[in-house]
Design a protein around this motif. Structure first.
Motif, PDB file in Angstrom:
ATOM      1  N   LYS A  68      -5.618  31.359  -7.109  1.00  0.00           N
ATOM      2  CA  LYS A  68      -4.585  30.249  -7.264  1.00  0.00           C
ATOM      3  C   LYS A  68      -3.820  30.083  -5.890  1.00  0.00           C
ATOM      4  CE  LYS A  68      -3.877  31.914 -11.784  1.00  0.00           C
ATOM      5  NZ  LYS A  68      -3.824  33.290 -12.384  1.00  0.00           N
ATOM      6  N   SER A  69      -3.224  28.805  -5.629  1.00  0.00           N
ATOM      7  CA  SER A  69      -2.539  28.691  -4.481  1.00  0.00           C
ATOM      8  C   SER A  69      -1.564  29.669  -4.233  1.00  0.00           C
ATOM      9  CB  SER A  69      -1.797  27.298  -4.451  1.00  0.00           C
ATOM     10  OG  SER A  69      -0.871  27.353  -5.493  1.00  0.00           O
ATOM     11  N   CYS A 128      -5.870  23.352  -1.795  1.00  0.00           N
ATOM     12  CA  CYS A 128      -6.744  24.063  -2.740  1.00  0.00           C
ATOM     13  C   CYS A 128      -7.274  23.580  -3.916  1.00  0.00           C
ATOM     14  CB  CYS A 128      -6.304  25.342  -3.004  1.00  0.00           C
ATOM     15  SG  CYS A 128      -7.630  26.810  -3.548  1.00  0.00           S
ATOM     16  N   GLN A 129      -8.546  22.918  -3.881  1.00  0.00           N
ATOM     17  CA  GLN A 129      -9.058  22.165  -5.046  1.00  0.00           C
ATOM     18  C   GLN A 129     -10.476  22.709  -5.458  1.00  0.00           C
ATOM     19  OE1 GLN A 129      -9.115  17.910  -4.412  1.00  0.00           O
ATOM     20  NE2 GLN A 129      -9.840  17.592  -6.425  1.00  0.00           N
ATOM     21  N   LEU A 133     -10.584  25.761  -0.348  1.00  0.00           N
ATOM     22  CA  LEU A 133      -9.222  25.528   0.654  1.00  0.00           C
ATOM     23  C   LEU A 133      -9.533  24.683   1.651  1.00  0.00           C
ATOM     24  CD1 LEU A 133      -6.271  26.110   1.276  1.00  0.00           C
ATOM     25  CD2 LEU A 133      -7.083  27.960   2.457  1.00  0.00           C
TER      26      LEU A 133
END
Length: 156
Positions: A68-69, A128-129, A133
């Motif tokens: 997660k971010s 971030c997808q 990143l």
């Protein structure tokens, strides 16, 4: 005790040699890398990245599956070092489950990149997808060349 009469292979000299050798090993260990250094080096080696240069930016692409971010930190150190770090934590085991095979990497990761002089450290973005990143560092505009200044020469 007369040391001249003792043989060099006696237990006394053997113990003395061992003590001297041990003290030399201790001195060498003070120059050995710290555990933190070794951990960081492993973390950097295990975090592959792609770096692309475009006309107006540099783009750093790093796979971060399952993160997660909030698990990722992007920083600029010493005005020109881009540091990407974080930690992948092991998911909590459910009662009764045991690992048959464990291959996914867990733990801390880190990468450091020395940025070129034309990198604008005030214009950095990170997205971030889908576990990837992407950090974009904009370039500074090229310096303007000063035109020569013409000075009028007067006749005296």
């Amino acid at each position: 005790m007369d040391f001249r009469m003792m043989e060099m292979d006696s237990p006394f000299f053997s113990t003395l040699r061992h003590m001297i050798d041990t003290s030399e090993d201790i001195d060498k260990s003070n120059n050995a890398p710290t555990q933190t250094f070794v951990r960081d080096a492993k973390a950097m080696a295990a975090t592959p990245a792609d770096v692309k240069e475009y006309r107006n930016s540099y783009v750093f692409v790093i796979d971060m599956p399952g993160l997660k971010s909030g698990d990722i930190k992007v920083q600029v150190e010493d005005d020109n070092v881009l540091t990407i770090s974080g930690e992948r934590k092991r998911e909590e085991d459910k009662e009764g489950a045991k690992y048959v095979r464990m291959e996914r990497r867990v733990g801390k990761f880190m990468r450091k990149f020395v940025l070129p002089e034309n990198a604008n450290t005030d214009a950095i973005s990170a997205v971030c997808q889908d576990g990837v990143l992407t950090v974009t560092v904009e370039k500074l505009p090229p310096p303007q060349l000063k035109k020569p200044k013409t000075i009028e020469v007067r006749i005296a």
